[in-house]
Design a protein around this motif. Sequence first.
Motif, mmCIF file in Angstrom:
data_model
loop_
_atom_site.group_PDB
_atom_site.id
_atom_site.type_symbol
_atom_site.label_atom_id
_atom_site.label_comp_id
_atom_site.label_asym_id
_atom_site.label_seq_id
_atom_site.Cartn_x
_atom_site.Cartn_y
_atom_site.Cartn_z
ATOM 1 N N GLN A 1 40.608 40.479 30.170
ATOM 2 C CA GLN A 1 42.051 40.648 29.986
ATOM 3 C C GLN A 1 42.502 41.897 30.734
ATOM 4 O OE1 GLN A 1 44.820 41.960 26.266
ATOM 5 N NE2 GLN A 1 43.564 40.135 25.910
ATOM 6 N N GLY B 1 42.894 47.182 30.330
ATOM 7 C CA GLY B 1 42.367 45.928 29.814
ATOM 8 C C GLY B 1 40.929 46.072 29.387
ATOM 9 N N PHE B 2 40.223 44.939 29.367
ATOM 10 C CA PHE B 2 38.841 44.965 28.906
ATOM 11 C C PHE B 2 38.146 43.668 29.280
ATOM 12 C CE2 PHE B 2 41.567 43.461 25.421
ATOM 13 C CZ PHE B 2 41.034 42.200 25.192
ATOM 14 N N ARG C 1 34.952 41.485 27.240
ATOM 15 C CA ARG C 1 34.197 41.494 25.995
ATOM 16 C C ARG C 1 33.298 40.271 25.908
ATOM 17 N NH1 ARG C 1 39.265 42.917 21.925
ATOM 18 N NH2 ARG C 1 39.376 45.162 22.382
ATOM 19 N N ARG D 1 38.252 36.741 21.189
ATOM 20 C CA ARG D 1 38.033 38.159 21.501
ATOM 21 C C ARG D 1 39.180 38.764 22.305
ATOM 22 N NH1 ARG D 1 34.994 41.667 19.625
ATOM 23 N NH2 ARG D 1 33.731 42.249 21.408
ATOM 24 N N HIS D 2 40.134 37.929 22.745
ATOM 25 C CA HIS D 2 41.326 38.450 23.413
ATOM 26 C C HIS D 2 42.252 39.172 22.440
ATOM 27 C CE1 HIS D 2 41.205 37.087 27.578
ATOM 28 N NE2 HIS D 2 40.746 35.918 27.189
ATOM 29 N N VAL E 1 43.473 41.195 18.659
ATOM 30 C CA VAL E 1 43.166 42.175 17.620
ATOM 31 C C VAL E 1 43.928 41.756 16.372
ATOM 32 C CG1 VAL E 1 43.352 44.576 16.891
ATOM 33 C CG2 VAL E 1 42.830 44.042 19.272
ATOM 34 N N LEU F 1 48.119 40.507 20.149
ATOM 35 C CA LEU F 1 47.819 41.295 21.347
ATOM 36 C C LEU F 1 48.220 42.762 21.154
ATOM 37 C CD1 LEU F 1 48.953 38.769 24.102
ATOM 38 C CD2 LEU F 1 46.625 39.588 23.721
ATOM 39 N N HIS G 1 47.105 45.677 21.498
ATOM 40 C CA HIS G 1 46.073 46.515 22.093
ATOM 41 C C HIS G 1 46.633 47.897 22.437
ATOM 42 C CE1 HIS G 1 43.293 43.210 22.289
ATOM 43 N NE2 HIS G 1 44.132 42.484 22.997
ATOM 44 N N TYR H 1 45.762 49.836 24.764
ATOM 45 C CA TYR H 1 45.905 50.102 26.198
ATOM 46 C C TYR H 1 47.299 49.731 26.705
ATOM 47 C CZ TYR H 1 45.409 45.228 27.859
ATOM 48 O OH TYR H 1 45.601 43.897 28.139
#
Length: 456
Positions: free
Chosen positions: A176, A194-195, A197, A203-204, A206, A210, A212, A214
Amino acid sequence: MDLQSLVPAFATAVERLEARAPYASAYARRDAGTNVRIDSVSTTCQPVAPNAGFTLVAWTGSRFLEASCDELDAAAIDRTAGRLLERLAAVGAEAGRVALDPGEPLERHFAQPMAVDSRRVPAVEKVALARTLRERLAEGADRLIQSVAIVGDVHAEIVFVNRARRLSQELHRVRQIALGVFGDGTSQASLHGGFERIGGWDRHLVDGSLAHAYLDELRRDGPRVLGAPRLPDPGEHDCVFSGDFAGIFAHEAFGHGTEQDMFLKDRAKGAEFLGKPVASPLVRMYDDPSNGWAASYFFDDEGVLATPTEIIRDGLLTHGINDRYSAAALGARGLAVQKTANGRREAYDHKPYTRMTNTYFGAGDSSVDAMIASIRHGYYLRHPSNGMEDPKGWGIQLEGAMAEEIRDGRLTGTVYSPVVVTGSVPKLLHSVSMVGRDVVEASLGMCGKGYKEWVK
């Protein structure tokens, strides 16, 4: 065809090859996945580049011979083994000093779990997630003139066979990325975050959304780097690295510098410093393909089971990382070498090199606030973008988008951009006076070796 069903054919090929060579192995890989990209003018949803096939390997005693094929069936394996046997007959096996250890006998299948299998998620849902990600970045963003959202998933099926081992693994991860372009009519600046994982499509998110951190950082810092000047006083400064900046520092500082295939070529100064101080006593560093971060796997592309490697302990360079040949060749020279699981291929038809995985600093006992408070005048570095190292000369360069001034133990709010850190690896590592207590997974990006051979 299921790759695991080909294991008997690979085992037969290895047996045939070892009738003429002291060591042989088989490696097969099939990649799959999706990449979705959305900006203001286009939406794309594409499969990842196809990569499926196998390679048979024979060690003559002094060199490797390999033959690859993109047909995954028993007949193709048999034909490819025949081709490699013809080459072996022409070259001949030799009594070399380097003997390759096939490892302890093991037959096992491994798989990274997915709560939601990304391969079963419809393309329309993947596009919808990317669209929502782009909208989330834009919410309340100041001077955002363009935004890009990328979401994707990558899957790899891998089989490795030699005379002692029959191994298979399924690797799954998601990616992502959000990128914002900020402008004020006279200048522009971009930031991304992004990240990647391990796991499935879930896993996209939380807690199902979304939310996040970041994205908040991009909205906050994008306008701050817009039009920011360069440092007014380039030179030596006290600096605090963010977790992401420390991650790229670890990767460049002692990733390539301890890849032991470079020791064999006399292209890594780290070979001269094993067992010697290279950093502050506060520094510990690891490479770990088994810790569940984005570059994790169960065994490397030469069938060595994944385990952590301690690279630096209390400032001492304790171990390098290696592939099967470099470990054996250095051992034949009389060096005490610990075998590590770092033999990696970019694709099934590329040769294996010694490569890093998840390389990081061990946790310390300081908070970021305490580190900032300790500095009379310096900078807090965030948003790294790239780096490079010269393993032979031990020079390093790291680049990032943001350096915020610290004065009398406090952030002043004054920002400079871009920022470049350069110098000698040991000098920088010896200068470490505090280490943060939080270890951050800096999971984006790829790593090349010699401007090629890219791996995660």
